[in-house]
Scaffold this active site. Structure first.
Site, PDB file in Angstrom:
ATOM      1  N   PRO A   1      41.055  -7.086 -36.509  1.00  0.00           N
ATOM      2  CA  PRO A   1      42.396  -7.609 -36.240  1.00  0.00           C
ATOM      3  C   PRO A   1      42.705  -7.600 -34.743  1.00  0.00           C
ATOM      4  O   PRO A   1      42.354  -6.652 -34.051  1.00  0.00           O
ATOM      5  CB  PRO A   1      43.319  -6.631 -36.980  1.00  0.00           C
ATOM      6  CG  PRO A   1      42.464  -5.995 -38.003  1.00  0.00           C
ATOM      7  CD  PRO A   1      41.075  -5.989 -37.488  1.00  0.00           C
ATOM      8  N   GLY A   2      43.327  -8.649 -34.292  1.00  0.00           N
ATOM      9  CA  GLY A   2      43.768  -8.693 -32.899  1.00  0.00           C
ATOM     10  C   GLY A   2      42.706  -9.099 -31.904  1.00  0.00           C
ATOM     11  O   GLY A   2      42.924  -9.017 -30.703  1.00  0.00           O
ATOM     12  N   THR A   3      41.545  -9.538 -32.395  1.00  0.00           N
ATOM     13  CA  THR A   3      40.527  -9.940 -31.430  1.00  0.00           C
ATOM     14  C   THR A   3      40.695 -11.389 -30.983  1.00  0.00           C
ATOM     15  O   THR A   3      39.917 -11.884 -30.181  1.00  0.00           O
ATOM     16  CB  THR A   3      39.107  -9.780 -32.016  1.00  0.00           C
ATOM     17  OG1 THR A   3      39.111 -10.226 -33.355  1.00  0.00           O
ATOM     18  CG2 THR A   3      38.663  -8.342 -31.965  1.00  0.00           C
ATOM     19  N   GLY A   4      41.690 -12.063 -31.514  1.00  0.00           N
ATOM     20  CA  GLY A   4      41.976 -13.404 -31.012  1.00  0.00           C
ATOM     21  C   GLY A   4      41.463 -14.532 -31.880  1.00  0.00           C
ATOM     22  O   GLY A   4      41.232 -15.630 -31.394  1.00  0.00           O
TER      23      GLY A   4
ATOM     24  N   THR B   1      43.057 -16.128 -34.472  1.00  0.00           N
ATOM     25  CA  THR B   1      44.093 -17.149 -34.598  1.00  0.00           C
ATOM     26  C   THR B   1      44.312 -17.842 -33.261  1.00  0.00           C
ATOM     27  O   THR B   1      44.467 -19.065 -33.188  1.00  0.00           O
ATOM     28  CB  THR B   1      45.398 -16.510 -35.104  1.00  0.00           C
ATOM     29  OG1 THR B   1      45.113 -15.739 -36.265  1.00  0.00           O
ATOM     30  CG2 THR B   1      46.418 -17.558 -35.452  1.00  0.00           C
TER      31      THR B   1
ATOM     32  N   GLU C   1      46.182  22.548 -28.932  1.00  0.00           N
ATOM     33  CA  GLU C   1      45.635  21.485 -28.074  1.00  0.00           C
ATOM     34  C   GLU C   1      44.639  22.061 -27.073  1.00  0.00           C
ATOM     35  O   GLU C   1      43.622  21.435 -26.770  1.00  0.00           O
ATOM     36  CB  GLU C   1      46.759  20.748 -27.346  1.00  0.00           C
ATOM     37  CG  GLU C   1      47.687  19.949 -28.257  1.00  0.00           C
ATOM     38  CD  GLU C   1      46.947  18.975 -29.169  1.00  0.00           C
ATOM     39  OE1 GLU C   1      45.891  18.429 -28.766  1.00  0.00           O
ATOM     40  OE2 GLU C   1      47.418  18.767 -30.315  1.00  0.00           O
TER      41      GLU C   1
ATOM     42  N   HIS D   1      41.275  22.176 -28.717  1.00  0.00           N
ATOM     43  CA  HIS D   1      40.569  20.881 -28.678  1.00  0.00           C
ATOM     44  C   HIS D   1      39.990  20.646 -27.287  1.00  0.00           C
ATOM     45  O   HIS D   1      38.834  20.258 -27.132  1.00  0.00           O
ATOM     46  CB  HIS D   1      41.534  19.730 -28.970  1.00  0.00           C
ATOM     47  CG  HIS D   1      41.967  19.626 -30.403  1.00  0.00           C
ATOM     48  ND1 HIS D   1      41.088  19.585 -31.450  1.00  0.00           N
ATOM     49  CD2 HIS D   1      43.213  19.513 -30.960  1.00  0.00           C
ATOM     50  CE1 HIS D   1      41.776  19.464 -32.596  1.00  0.00           C
ATOM     51  NE2 HIS D   1      43.069  19.417 -32.317  1.00  0.00           N
TER      52      HIS D   1
END
Ligand code: ADP
Ligand code: MG
Ligand code: ZN
Length: 611
Positions: A204-207, A209, A425, A428
């Protein structure tokens, strides 16, 4: 419904205005004197009348003193006979100028009709408008078998290939396709067959359309656009007739391109579904296949389709002669990201010292859509700060917003919670900094963002497309860092670690069942994921192994987690002073950038470890 009530309101208001206007108009007029017939007779005898106009039963009398009077007569008898019977002499009658207008006179009818019919016409007019609106709604329902085809020729925000960054192979392929349509003879003469379908694949969103719209913008061929979901909306059974309609229209307009966006909505593997929806899809899909097979060798129609789920597409769609060309749209690499950022900074006021390359470096894994969103968020941020231009800092701040959701500074933490989050945090971050070959820590924060209570961001030094077992082991250890740190420092575990554990478990299971990274289980994949069409999500994993294997898998998953856990424990206990230094700084400053974090850790001269 809202427009309907509005229309009724308007009709009522207009009606009221018109009737008041009429009544005012009439009352303003001087009312002429009304006479009875015998009064008229007397006036004629007295020689006061100059002219009498008769139309129908109305009698207008013009008197010699220039005043007007009206009267009525019976319809059946003539006025003159009536007057004579009232005793008017012939002499007197001759002095009066008679004007008899026929009953059917235009103005006569108008004078009767307009006052009574005009309001009706007006009301009727409004009803007509209302019905027309209702009817468009209805006709949509009645023409549901017709495709809602959009023909793109001159749409407003026209997209050109230059508006699409990167995606060179994809662009090349599509330019070729357009060339087929423009110069078919060249290809046909040499015996080539015009390709029928091009499938754009990409996350999705790779262009996808965007690229399709660029074809429409560039090519001088008609371009029909339809979304997969439009075939199956509202009524069952319309999909296939819509497909037929779409292809009929397209063939008439050939040479042309048909673009079916999100084809996975219809092109799912047939027979995989539960629930009522799948029959419908199957018919729609079959119709597409039939139409594509029906193309002659020289049919100049090319079907372009886009999907981000090639795994669920029906095999029949993918066989040669249908979507025989497949174009894969990759997530942009660093150069492409820079280019996307450039494209989306058009029309935005950027600071002079803006370095988009730096932004591109910090955004691995972002899709074109993410980057477009990033630039927009940065612009909004800059405007909110009342700046004249967008600076580097705005964009970098927005990176995290796009990644994790907006900061939730308003979420007040108690001191205890703050301490727990800081140690979590720091856990991590310390494990990340301690392990050989893990990516450098880019930012640590205990400010809540989106759904995360705090976060540790690490960024790869260079982009890679493959990940190795040792990287996965590092990831597992890092994921457990927060959990272990909480356990060691507070002798207790908070719910803040639950998401980490979920991710770690899933990862460990994938190592065993998908990547073949467990020595004991060997290079075999286990389980087949089935698509359930009616929810469109992976729901069930079909078990294609025995119970014995299942328990072995579970044992291996646990072994991976235990191995990572041992490494993490070792790091956190042996480097407790580093952990405390990081956590203290976090409680003080809430957010540590790469340089600040590096300074703390470097002071301890840590030796890299392996899991
Ligand atoms: P999808 O692949 O999901 O169809 P879209 O084509 O709708 O994605 O892309 C969404 C938005 O992301 C586009 O409107 C555009 O603004 C931006 N975008 C995506 N890829 C690119 C690219 N390669 N160059 C420029 N902008 C892009
Ligand atoms: Mg799309
Ligand atoms: Zn965590």
């Amino acid at each position: 419904m809202k427009t309907l009530t509005k229309n009724i309101l308007w009709a009522v208001i207009t009606f009221l205005v018109i009737t008041t206007a009429f009544s005012i108009f009439y009352s303003e007029q001087k009312k002429p004197q009304v006479l009875t017939i015998d009064q008229v007779a007397q006036k004629i005898n007295a020689n006061q009348v100059s002219k009498i106009t008769v139309s129908g039963t109305n009698v207008d009398i013009h008197l010699k003193d220039n005043s007007e009077a009206v009267s009525t007569k019976e319809a059946e008898t003539g006025l003159i006979e009536t007057l004579k019977s009232y005793g008017v002499s012939n002499d007197a009658l001759q002095k009066v100028n008679f004007d008899v207008q026929s009953d059917s006179g235009w103005s006569y009818w108008m004078s009767i009709l307009i006052p009574s019919i005009l309001p009706l016409i007006i009301i009727g007019f409004f009803f007509w408008i209302m019905f027309r609106q209702a009817k468009t709604g209805m006709s949509q329902a009645f023409t549901f078998g017709k495709a809602n085809i959009k023909l793109f020729t001159h749409f407003k925000d026209r997209v050109m290939f230059s508006d699409v960054a990167g995606l060179k192979e994809a662009k090349q392929e599509l330019i070729e396709v357009v060339d087929f349509l423009k110069n078919p003879k060249k290809y046909l003469d040499i015996g080539a067959r015009i390709p029928r379908g091009v499938l754009l694949l990409g996350s999705p969103g790779t262009g996808k359309t965007l690229l399709a719209r660029a074809i429409a913008g560039e090519g001088n061929v008609p371009f029909f656009h339809m979304s997969g979901s439009e075939f199956v909306e509202m009524f069952v059974g319309v999909g296939s007739s819509r497909v037929r309609d779409l292809f009929d229209t397209a063939k008439r307009a050939a040479p042309c391109i048909i673009f079916i966006d999100e084809i996975d909505a219809i092109g799912r593997e047939r027979g995989a579904g539960i629930g009522g929806g799948h029959d419908e899809r199957e018919q729609t899909l079959n119709q597409i296949l039939v139409e594509m097979d029906g193309f002659e060798r020289d049919t100049k129609v090319i079907v372009v389709a886009a999907t981000n789920r090639p795994d669920v597409l029906d095999a029949a769609l993918l066989r040669p002669g249908r979507f025989d060309r497949r174009v894969i749209l990759e997530l942009p690499d660093i150069n492409d990201r820079e280019e996307v950022l450039k494209i989306h900074s058009k029309g935005k006021l950027l600071a002079k010292d803006m370095n988009l390359r730096k932004v591109a470096e910090r955004t691995p894994g972002f899709s074109g859509a993410d980057l477009a969103n990033l630039m927009n968020e940065a612009a909004i941020l800059a405007a909110r700060k009342n700046q004249k231009e967008i600076n580097q800092q705005d964009i970098l701040e927005s990176v995290e917003k796009v990644l994790l959701g907006p900061e939730r500074r308003s979420r007040a933490l108690s001191n205890k919670e703050k301490e727990i989050t800081a140690y979590h945090e720091a856990g991590h971050a310390l494990v990340t900094a301690s392990l050989k070959g893990s990516d450098p820590v880019h930012k640590v924060s205990i400010v809540a963002r989106g759904r995360a209570g705090g976060y540790t961001l690490k960024l790869p030094l260079e982009e890679t497309h493959l990940r190795t077992k040792s990287q996965f082991l590092n990831d597992l250890a890092i994921l457990l860092g927060g959990y272990v740190s909480e356990g060691i420092n507070f002798k207790d575990i908070s719910t803040g670690a639950s998401n980490d554990l979920q991710v770690a478990s899933d990862l460990a299971r994938s190592l065993v069942t998908r990547y073949g990274m467990s020595e004991k289980m060997g290079p075999v994949t286990y389980g087949k994921t089935e698509e359930m069409v009616f929810l469109g999500r992976e729901l069930t994993t079909q078990k294609n192994y025995s119970e014995r294997i299942a328990s072995e898998i579970d044992a291996e998953v646990t072994a991976f987690i235990q191995r990572a856990l041992r490494a993490t424990r070792k790091i956190i206990t042996s480097r407790g002073n580093v952990l405390k230094a990081i956590a203290d700084k976090l409680m003080e400053k809430e957010t540590l950038e790469q340089e600040e974090f590096k300074k703390i850790v470097d002071a301890f001269k840590l030796r890299p470890l392996v899991v």
